[in-house]
Design a protein around this motif. Structure first.
Motif, PDB file in Angstrom:
ATOM      1  N   PRO A  74       0.817  -1.332   0.011  1.00 10.79           N
ATOM      2  CA  PRO A  74      -0.049  -0.168  -0.066  1.00 10.79           C
ATOM      3  C   PRO A  74       1.056   1.189  -0.033  1.00 10.79           C
ATOM      4  CG  PRO A  74      -0.059  -0.987   1.981  1.00 10.79           C
ATOM      5  CD  PRO A  74       0.650  -1.916   1.214  1.00 10.79           C
ATOM      6  N   LEU A  75       0.470   2.213  -0.717  1.00 10.95           N
ATOM      7  CA  LEU A  75       0.951   3.628  -0.857  1.00 10.95           C
ATOM      8  C   LEU A  75       0.268   4.441   0.058  1.00 10.95           C
ATOM      9  CD1 LEU A  75       3.220   5.580  -2.121  1.00 10.95           C
ATOM     10  CD2 LEU A  75       1.245   5.638  -3.868  1.00 10.95           C
ATOM     11  N   HIS A  76       0.811   5.098   0.976  1.00 10.19           N
ATOM     12  CA  HIS A  76       0.176   6.122   1.993  1.00 10.19           C
ATOM     13  C   HIS A  76       0.226   7.482   1.734  1.00 10.19           C
ATOM     14  CE1 HIS A  76      -0.878   2.765   4.926  1.00 10.19           C
ATOM     15  NE2 HIS A  76       0.247   2.183   4.572  1.00 10.19           N
ATOM     16  N   GLY A  77      -0.629   8.201   2.076  1.00 13.05           N
ATOM     17  CA  GLY A  77      -0.464   9.756   1.566  1.00 13.05           C
ATOM     18  C   GLY A  77      -0.379  10.248   3.184  1.00 13.05           C
ATOM     19  N   PRO A  78      -0.165  11.671   3.107  1.00  9.96           N
ATOM     20  CA  PRO A  78       0.216  12.468   4.317  1.00  9.96           C
ATOM     21  C   PRO A  78      -0.639  11.949   5.549  1.00  9.96           C
ATOM     22  CG  PRO A  78      -0.036  13.896   2.462  1.00  9.96           C
ATOM     23  CD  PRO A  78      -0.667  12.566   1.979  1.00  9.96           C
ATOM     24  N   GLU A  79       0.093  11.932   6.598  1.00 13.84           N
ATOM     25  CA  GLU A  79      -0.670  11.692   8.090  1.00 13.84           C
ATOM     26  C   GLU A  79      -1.785  12.707   8.227  1.00 13.84           C
ATOM     27  OE1 GLU A  79       1.605  11.371  11.491  1.00 13.84           O
ATOM     28  OE2 GLU A  79       2.589   9.486  10.563  1.00 13.84           O
ATOM     29  N   GLY A  80      -2.933  12.275   8.686  1.00 19.33           N
ATOM     30  CA  GLY A  80      -4.043  13.392   8.975  1.00 19.33           C
ATOM     31  C   GLY A  80      -3.861  13.846  10.507  1.00 19.33           C
ATOM     32  N   PRO A  81      -4.912  14.560  10.941  1.00 20.23           N
ATOM     33  CA  PRO A  81      -4.810  14.903  12.435  1.00 20.23           C
ATOM     34  C   PRO A  81      -4.625  13.913  13.398  1.00 20.23           C
ATOM     35  CG  PRO A  81      -6.554  16.282  11.061  1.00 20.23           C
ATOM     36  CD  PRO A  81      -5.924  15.010  10.260  1.00 20.23           C
TER      37      PRO A  81
END
Length: 732
Positions: free
Chosen positions: A183-190
């Motif tokens: 899996p490719l992950h995006g930026p971390e959320g809050p």
């Protein structure tokens, strides 16, 4: 297989069709309840262009879980077929319920499919029941792949879940269970959670980014390369280990760069053989996206790696009389051999049969032979009839899209087969055949019912017969001892669905009553009784006196009547009358109203009158004598004892044996029944196991199974017998 060029999706609004078995793929989705199977089916249909962005078909319905009961219960309760087109192939996706009560629907899906896609939630992991289904598929060599869902959940860990899957499904070869993508992950959320936005192909070393709502392919960035290297090397080694080219491993270890196309070809062959099980990932699509994350890769796996019907060996067939016949070959021009995988009732078109064609071609309005055998113990009648079928259609949600034919290897709905039941064989009327049945669990949860009103009573028989025709995991019984109508189910949820279908589909309201077990009475010691029936007040009188002795006999002896009268004290013509009277009283019981068994009743003496004695008088005297004997004797209440064979993983043997002991059970032995599983044999009073189908599931975390059979009747403990007599209770 995700590393190839993107395929052209099918078009929405028309029936997916197949013109040759090589262009058909039949895949069943397997997984525990809540693992995300139905959501995945919707996403695959969306990606294939079969539904709109809201996951809806043309009439606004969904492609799966469209039954009203499923809407109310918020879970799948039946097998659903969703056909889609991808890369020139028709894919028949069979969505199965994950709840244990509906395992019959799962087994129907396994029978119809040529490969299985195991859906595992990253939040919940792999449960014992899913492992058991995996082992069943492995035993018959069915190709399998794994897709990990719920990667959007907090603390979801794809790497950890692949390790868990390899441990659960890999057996002695964990390198046969490896991921094809990361899996490719995006930026971390809050919340600190980084959402999945795409996948990284390990073989192609390409990034497939879904963040924009469209699948975009790109070169991996420098930050991705360390993630790829170790997993890619392990995957390549796993594929090469399964390769038929024995030189490939030496070339790889010698430093040669193996061509990606060669690896993909070997991978596809290993998947189709069922020796390698790729792990893929799926996550929800971005808002407004036309493709769910991982769905293109899954569709490419199905079309490229899963076998065609040509590669599957069909079940054995015989004539209806049992003579062996050659195994059917998957050829559209061959003799017709098809099987009813599922039956259901539609309020507008009547009975609809979901049929898998193994050989030949099915055409609308042709006459076929319908064979159904081997289910008489579940309330089904054997039948061999010729029937003319109606229209053929491809199901899609509540829609039925018309088909002109259904070739070998494909699945379709058939209308107007009024006698066909789930599991029946369809064949040519001039060459009737019967397919070997598939394994179905025995329903072991009893549901005693009675019609709510006279109007319901008139419709009850037809409603129940349709219910068991649709679902072979239900058994209908008219108990001759308790005179109850009993519907045997697999569990509480299965029971609830049966009652709901009776009410909503067939318009029958029933009342659930306590289930009775077949209790008996017997004498604990020898006793005597005198029956005197004398009435001489006006008109024709009645005169009969008899003396009897009642002695206990060994279990299973029934009732034995012996005549020891001497000197004609009871005339010969009235001795059968005495026997008839005592047997009639024995059938009614002498203490608590249960039938009397296992006694010898000896007629010793009596008196008669030349005018007033009669058949009726001596019948009454015999009954009175038996009642008097019972009043002075110890009467044992006999309860039926069942032989239980409980199959559980070794970890649950202790809790199961403890539970059986708490039910007054006696464990008579244990034995190994395969790797990590134990068969526990026990004898348990039937009155204690009315809900054992539900309770065992709880004790064994859904991994236990049991069979039961009648052993014998034996005396109930005195304190329980007294409690039962005092309350008048006759139920389990």
């Amino acid at each position: 297989m995700g590393d190839k060029a993107s395929a052209h999706p099918g078009a929405a609004g028309r029936a997916a069709t197949a013109d040759h078995p090589s262009s058909v793929r039949n895949v069943v989705l397997v997984g525990h309840s809540g693992s995300g199977k139905t959501t995945l089916v919707e996403a695959l249909a969306l990606t294939a262009g079969a539904v709109n962005r809201a996951g809806r078909v043309e009439d606004g319905g969904t492609v799966s879980d469209y039954d009203e009961i499923e809407h109310r219960q918020q879970r799948s309760v039946q097998l659903s077929l969703v056909p889609v087109e991808w890369a020139g192939c028709k894919i028949n996706i069979l969505d199965t319920p994950g709840y244990a009560d509906f395992v019959g629907e799962l087994r129907a899906g396994l029978r119809a499919a040529d490969a299985a896609l195991f859906v595992v939630s990253a939040s919940d992991g792999v449960d014992g029941a899913t492992r058991m289904v995996w082992d069943e598929c492995a035993a018959v060599g069915m190709p399998r792949a794994i897709v990990i869902t719920h990667l959007e959940a907090a603390r979801a860990d794809f790497t950890e879940m692949t390790r868990v899957c390899a441990e659960a499904f890999g057996g002695d070869d964990p390198d046969a269970v490896l991921p094809l993508y990361l899996p490719l992950h995006g930026p971390e959320g809050p919340d600190g959670h980084a959402p999945v936005t795409g996948l990284i192909g390990l073989l192609s070393q390409r990034v497939f980014d879904y963040a924009s709502g469209e699948r975009k392919e790109a070169e991996p960035g420098p930050e991705h390369l360390p993630l790829i290297e170790e997993a890619r090397n392990r995957l390549i080694e796993g594929i090469i280990a399964e390769s038929e080219d024995e030189t490939l491993m030496d070339r790889y270890l010698g430093g040669e760069e193996i061509d990606v196309k060669t690896l993909i070809d070997d991978l596809e062959r290993a998947v189709a053989r069922g020796t390698f099980h790729p792990v893929l990932a799926a996550a929800p699509a971005a808002e407004g996206a036309r493709q769910g994350i991982g769905t293109v890769e899954l569709l490419e796996l199905v079309t490229g790696g899963f076998p065609t019907p040509l590669e599957r060996t069909a079940p054995d067939v015989t004539t209806p009389q049992g003579a062996a016949r050659p195994t059917p070959v998957c050829a559209p021009e061959g003799p017709l051999v098809a099987e009813v995988i599922k039956t259901s009732s539609d309020p507008y078109v009547g009975r609809v049969s979901l049929v898998r064609v193994f050989s030949g071609t099915l055409h609308p309005d042709e006459t076929v032979h319908v064979s159904g055998h081997g289910m008489t113990d579940r309330g089904h009648e054997d039948h061999d009839v010729d029937e003319r079928i109606g229209a053929l259609s491809s199901p899609f949600g509540k829609q039925q899209r018309t088909l002109s034919s259904c070739i070998a290897g494909d699945i379709a709905c058939v209308a107007k087969l009024t006698r066909a039941e789930t599991g029946d064989t369809l064949s040519g009327k001039d060459d009737p055949l019967l397919m070997a049945p598939w394994n179905m669990p025995d329903p072991l949860l009893p549901l005693a019912i009675q019609a709510h009103s006279k109007a319901d009573e008139d419709k009850l028989s037809q409603g129940l017969s349709r219910l068991v025709a649709e679902d072979p995991t239900m058994r209908l019984e008219q108990n001759p001892h308790t005179h109850q109508l009993v519907l045997w189910c697999l569990g509480e949820a299965h029971k609830d669905v049966a009652l709901e279908r009776l009410r909503s589909r067939y318009g029958v309201q029933v009342d659930v009553v306590p289930h009775k077990v077949s209790l008996r009475e017997t004498f604990g010691d020898t006793a005597t009784g005198r029956g005197r029936h004398v009435k001489q007040s006006g008109g024709h009188g009645q005169y009969a006196i008899c003396e009897i002795e009642v002695a206990p006999l060994p279990p299973g002896s029934g009732i034995e009547f012996v005549d020891k009268v001497v000197g004609g004290a009871v005339p010969r013509q009235f001795i059968p009358s005495v026997e008839k009277g005592v047997r009639a009283q024995a059938a009614k019981g002498v203490a608590a109203g249960y039938p009397l068994v296992d006694v010898r009743i000896t007629l010793l003496d009596g008196k008669s009158h030349s005018v007033d004695s009669s058949d009726a008088a001596f019948q009454t005297a015999g009954a009175l004598a038996l009642r008097e004997a019972a009043a002075d004797a110890r009467i044992h209440l006999l309860e039926p004892v069942a032989e239980l064979q409980v199959l559980v993983p070794d970890d649950y043997v202790g809790p199961v044996m403890s539970d059986l002991s708490g039910r007054r059970g006696r464990v008579v032995g244990t034995e190994q029944a395969g790797p990590g599983r134990t068969l526990v044999r026990a004898e348990v009073p039937e009155i204690e196991i009315g809900r054992y189908a539900v309770d065992l599931r709880s004790v064994s975390h859904g991994t236990g199974r049991f069979d039961r059979g009648y052993a014998r009747h034996e005396p109930m403990p005195p304190q329980l017998a007294e409690k039962l007599r005092g309350s008048g209770e006759k139920t389990a």
